[in-house]
Design a protein around this motif. Sequence first.
Motif, PDB file in Angstrom:
ATOM      1  N   GLN A  71       1.149  19.083  30.504  1.00  0.00           N
ATOM      2  CA  GLN A  71      -0.021  18.371  31.014  1.00  0.00           C
ATOM      3  C   GLN A  71       0.201  16.865  30.892  1.00  0.00           C
ATOM      4  OE1 GLN A  71      -2.576  19.238  32.691  1.00  0.00           O
ATOM      5  NE2 GLN A  71      -2.752  21.464  32.466  1.00  0.00           N
ATOM      6  N   GLY A  72      -0.799  16.077  31.295  1.00  0.00           N
ATOM      7  CA  GLY A  72      -0.670  14.631  31.193  1.00  0.00           C
ATOM      8  C   GLY A  72      -1.191  13.869  32.388  1.00  0.00           C
ATOM      9  N   GLY A  73      -1.810  14.589  33.333  1.00  0.00           N
ATOM     10  CA  GLY A  73      -2.398  13.910  34.482  1.00  0.00           C
ATOM     11  C   GLY A  73      -1.368  13.114  35.256  1.00  0.00           C
ATOM     12  N   MET A  74      -1.728  11.903  35.662  1.00  0.00           N
ATOM     13  CA  MET A  74      -0.839  11.052  36.439  1.00  0.00           C
ATOM     14  C   MET A  74      -0.124  10.023  35.564  1.00  0.00           C
ATOM     15  SD  MET A  74      -1.468  12.589  39.188  1.00  0.00           S
ATOM     16  CE  MET A  74      -2.630  13.957  39.092  1.00  0.00           C
ATOM     17  N   HIS A  75      -0.072  10.291  34.254  1.00  0.00           N
ATOM     18  CA  HIS A  75       0.552   9.378  33.297  1.00  0.00           C
ATOM     19  C   HIS A  75       1.897   9.965  32.853  1.00  0.00           C
ATOM     20  CE1 HIS A  75      -3.348   7.350  33.016  1.00  0.00           C
ATOM     21  NE2 HIS A  75      -3.878   8.556  32.930  1.00  0.00           N
ATOM     22  N   LEU A  76       2.986   9.362  33.295  1.00  0.00           N
ATOM     23  CA  LEU A  76       4.299   9.917  32.986  1.00  0.00           C
ATOM     24  C   LEU A  76       4.554   9.929  31.478  1.00  0.00           C
ATOM     25  CD1 LEU A  76       6.982  11.065  33.931  1.00  0.00           C
ATOM     26  CD2 LEU A  76       7.827   8.720  34.206  1.00  0.00           C
ATOM     27  N   ASP A  77       4.123   8.912  30.759  1.00  0.00           N
ATOM     28  CA  ASP A  77       4.374   8.895  29.319  1.00  0.00           C
ATOM     29  C   ASP A  77       3.660  10.039  28.616  1.00  0.00           C
ATOM     30  OD1 ASP A  77       1.911   7.567  29.909  1.00  0.00           O
ATOM     31  OD2 ASP A  77       1.907   6.718  27.880  1.00  0.00           O
ATOM     32  N   LEU A  78       2.451  10.395  29.096  1.00  0.00           N
ATOM     33  CA  LEU A  78       1.747  11.533  28.505  1.00  0.00           C
ATOM     34  C   LEU A  78       2.419  12.847  28.891  1.00  0.00           C
ATOM     35  CD1 LEU A  78      -2.021  10.532  28.892  1.00  0.00           C
ATOM     36  CD2 LEU A  78      -0.468  10.160  26.959  1.00  0.00           C
ATOM     37  N   ARG A  79       2.915  12.937  30.105  1.00  0.00           N
ATOM     38  CA  ARG A  79       3.679  14.125  30.517  1.00  0.00           C
ATOM     39  C   ARG A  79       4.896  14.309  29.603  1.00  0.00           C
ATOM     40  NH1 ARG A  79       1.520  17.835  34.222  1.00  0.00           N
ATOM     41  NH2 ARG A  79      -0.002  16.709  35.479  1.00  0.00           N
ATOM     42  N   LEU A  80       5.600  13.224  29.329  1.00  0.00           N
ATOM     43  CA  LEU A  80       6.792  13.312  28.486  1.00  0.00           C
ATOM     44  C   LEU A  80       6.422  13.658  27.051  1.00  0.00           C
ATOM     45  CD1 LEU A  80       8.894  10.306  29.850  1.00  0.00           C
ATOM     46  CD2 LEU A  80       9.012  12.723  30.478  1.00  0.00           C
ATOM     47  N   ARG A  81       5.287  13.136  26.587  1.00  0.00           N
ATOM     48  CA  ARG A  81       4.824  13.495  25.246  1.00  0.00           C
ATOM     49  C   ARG A  81       4.517  14.985  25.169  1.00  0.00           C
ATOM     50  NH1 ARG A  81      -0.562  10.721  22.969  1.00  0.00           N
ATOM     51  NH2 ARG A  81       0.591   8.870  23.660  1.00  0.00           N
ATOM     52  N   SER A  82       3.862  15.504  26.207  1.00  0.00           N
ATOM     53  CA  SER A  82       3.543  16.928  26.262  1.00  0.00           C
ATOM     54  C   SER A  82       4.806  17.775  26.259  1.00  0.00           C
ATOM     55  CB  SER A  82       2.709  17.218  27.520  1.00  0.00           C
ATOM     56  OG  SER A  82       2.477  18.599  27.681  1.00  0.00           O
ATOM     57  N   LEU A  83       5.769  17.399  27.093  1.00  0.00           N
ATOM     58  CA  LEU A  83       7.023  18.152  27.171  1.00  0.00           C
ATOM     59  C   LEU A  83       7.779  18.112  25.852  1.00  0.00           C
ATOM     60  CD1 LEU A  83       9.187  19.681  28.781  1.00  0.00           C
ATOM     61  CD2 LEU A  83      10.050  17.459  29.558  1.00  0.00           C
ATOM     62  N   GLU A  84       7.838  16.947  25.222  1.00  0.00           N
ATOM     63  CA  GLU A  84       8.550  16.817  23.951  1.00  0.00           C
ATOM     64  C   GLU A  84       7.933  17.714  22.885  1.00  0.00           C
ATOM     65  OE1 GLU A  84       9.880  13.307  20.765  1.00  0.00           O
ATOM     66  OE2 GLU A  84       8.497  12.852  22.421  1.00  0.00           O
ATOM     67  N   HIS A  85       6.619  17.763  22.854  1.00  0.00           N
ATOM     68  CA  HIS A  85       5.957  18.610  21.865  1.00  0.00           C
ATOM     69  C   HIS A  85       6.254  20.085  22.133  1.00  0.00           C
ATOM     70  CE1 HIS A  85       2.870  19.351  18.762  1.00  0.00           C
ATOM     71  NE2 HIS A  85       2.722  20.491  19.415  1.00  0.00           N
ATOM     72  N   LEU A  86       6.200  20.492  23.391  1.00  0.00           N
ATOM     73  CA  LEU A  86       6.487  21.889  23.728  1.00  0.00           C
ATOM     74  C   LEU A  86       7.908  22.270  23.342  1.00  0.00           C
ATOM     75  CD1 LEU A  86       4.778  22.062  27.238  1.00  0.00           C
ATOM     76  CD2 LEU A  86       4.015  23.236  25.169  1.00  0.00           C
ATOM     77  N   GLU A  87       8.845  21.377  23.583  1.00  0.00           N
ATOM     78  CA  GLU A  87      10.239  21.660  23.242  1.00  0.00           C
ATOM     79  C   GLU A  87      10.437  21.779  21.740  1.00  0.00           C
ATOM     80  OE1 GLU A  87      13.673  21.499  25.604  1.00  0.00           O
ATOM     81  OE2 GLU A  87      12.020  22.929  25.781  1.00  0.00           O
ATOM     82  N   SER A  88       9.610  21.074  20.972  1.00  0.00           N
ATOM     83  CA  SER A  88       9.786  21.075  19.522  1.00  0.00           C
ATOM     84  C   SER A  88       9.062  22.225  18.826  1.00  0.00           C
ATOM     85  CB  SER A  88       9.296  19.743  18.939  1.00  0.00           C
ATOM     86  OG  SER A  88       7.884  19.631  19.066  1.00  0.00           O
ATOM     87  N   CYS A  89       8.030  22.783  19.492  1.00  0.00           N
ATOM     88  CA  CYS A  89       7.178  23.736  18.767  1.00  0.00           C
ATOM     89  C   CYS A  89       7.456  25.193  19.103  1.00  0.00           C
ATOM     90  CB  CYS A  89       5.707  23.432  19.016  1.00  0.00           C
ATOM     91  SG  CYS A  89       5.066  23.984  20.607  1.00  0.00           S
ATOM     92  N   GLY A  90       8.218  25.467  20.135  1.00  0.00           N
ATOM     93  CA  GLY A  90       8.455  26.865  20.485  1.00  0.00           C
ATOM     94  C   GLY A  90       9.606  27.005  21.452  1.00  0.00           C
ATOM     95  N   ASP A  91      10.244  28.151  21.423  1.00  0.00           N
ATOM     96  CA  ASP A  91      11.370  28.407  22.333  1.00  0.00           C
ATOM     97  C   ASP A  91      10.816  28.984  23.636  1.00  0.00           C
ATOM     98  OD1 ASP A  91      13.854  28.715  23.413  1.00  0.00           O
ATOM     99  OD2 ASP A  91      14.277  30.602  22.380  1.00  0.00           O
ATOM    100  N   PHE A  92      10.058  28.176  24.356  1.00  0.00           N
ATOM    101  CA  PHE A  92       9.503  28.649  25.621  1.00  0.00           C
ATOM    102  C   PHE A  92      10.626  28.822  26.642  1.00  0.00           C
ATOM    103  CE2 PHE A  92       6.002  26.217  23.654  1.00  0.00           C
ATOM    104  CZ  PHE A  92       5.024  27.200  23.643  1.00  0.00           C
ATOM    105  N   PRO A  93      10.699  29.972  27.312  1.00  0.00           N
ATOM    106  CA  PRO A  93      11.785  30.221  28.263  1.00  0.00           C
ATOM    107  C   PRO A  93      11.590  29.549  29.611  1.00  0.00           C
ATOM    108  CG  PRO A  93      10.354  32.125  28.162  1.00  0.00           C
ATOM    109  CD  PRO A  93       9.863  31.170  27.116  1.00  0.00           C
ATOM    110  N   GLY A  94      10.426  28.938  29.833  1.00  0.00           N
ATOM    111  CA  GLY A  94      10.160  28.245  31.082  1.00  0.00           C
ATOM    112  C   GLY A  94       8.898  27.426  30.923  1.00  0.00           C
TER     113      GLY A  94
END
Length: 379
Positions: A193-216
């Motif tokens: 998530q993160g709307g139209m804010h790329l920095d928030l999108r990257l924050r969201s992605l970084e957290h997802l990558e760190s908290c679980g082995d999501f396959p997609g």
Amino acid sequence: MSSKWFTYDLIAEDPATHARAGVLHTPHGDVPTPIFMPVGTKATVKGLLPEQLKGLGAKIILANAYHLSQRPGADLVAELGGLHDFMRWDGPILTDSGGFQVFSHGDFVRLDEGGVTFRTVDYDGSYVHWTPEDNMAIAQSLGADIVMQLDQCTPYPAERAFVERAVELSSLWAERCARAHTREDQALFGIVQGGMHLDLRLRSLEHLESCGDFPGYGIGGYSVGEDHAIMFETLAPLASEHMPRHKPRYLMGVGNPTTLVHGVACGIDMFDCVLPTRTARMGCAFSSAGRLNLRHARFAHDRSVLEEGCGCPACRGGFTRSYLHHLVKQREMLGGILLSLHNLHFLLELMRQARTAVIEGRYADFVRRWDELPGSADW
């Protein structure tokens, strides 16, 4: 999630764009990407049989966890063998979390770190409280191959502080969904998530990558009111430069043909939307000349099919625009069925051609040719 059930093979990357071709392996079959996924919200793609969907080339379809949790109920679906048996579809199924539907209830929604409380205004009006754990229990009972984390989908426009809070909440819920999800024969995707804010999108992605082995990953919160040119300002760098290379990327809720073509160029692998079937029931057909509104009187004497050379049952069967105009005007159900078949075929064929172009290393030319079509700007 066990890797023996789900793998993603990246088989080609276009040299001039960020387009990719791959294969997502699931317990109910392989999904070639890029792919469009027809939406069967309430365990049916409205008006179409599973055999018809297969005939169109559909490889994976969607259902909606919110609606199915209300009617007939996730426990009943589980009792009857899960979604595959219930709806007689033996291919892969993806269920969304229902989060978009929940948050579309607006003033009837209350949320906190624990979960979300909402009123089922489109059913019996009762109040329901969902925690991420509740949402995962529903997803596991329904039994789809791919399920999505519970997230907060933000509208457009929205204040940055509101979007930032939604990212924080969605990230927290992603952790809890990952802990609560236990079915090894089911893949849990995180949602960026993160709307139209790329920095928030990257924050969201970084957290997802760190908290679980999501396959997609799903990419949520787009196509919620913004112009698609604005969407691509953040979507393009997010997908092409920052998302994991060997995981599928799913742009949620987008079915505009031109957006699909440009989304693939950014590196998107999966799309879904109710647009092709919903517009079909309203009397609209997709074509290389843009949308055709079959309600319009100019089609009353038109003996041509919807799209010359189209292999869908409507065009292959010789059903004329004049006849479809008649069906639509008289509100005959066959009109919506034929137009649904045509519109889904149009998008599925578009993605088949896109995949071939990626594999052959000519996707940039594919995009250019699409943009030169007289109807491409109509989308």
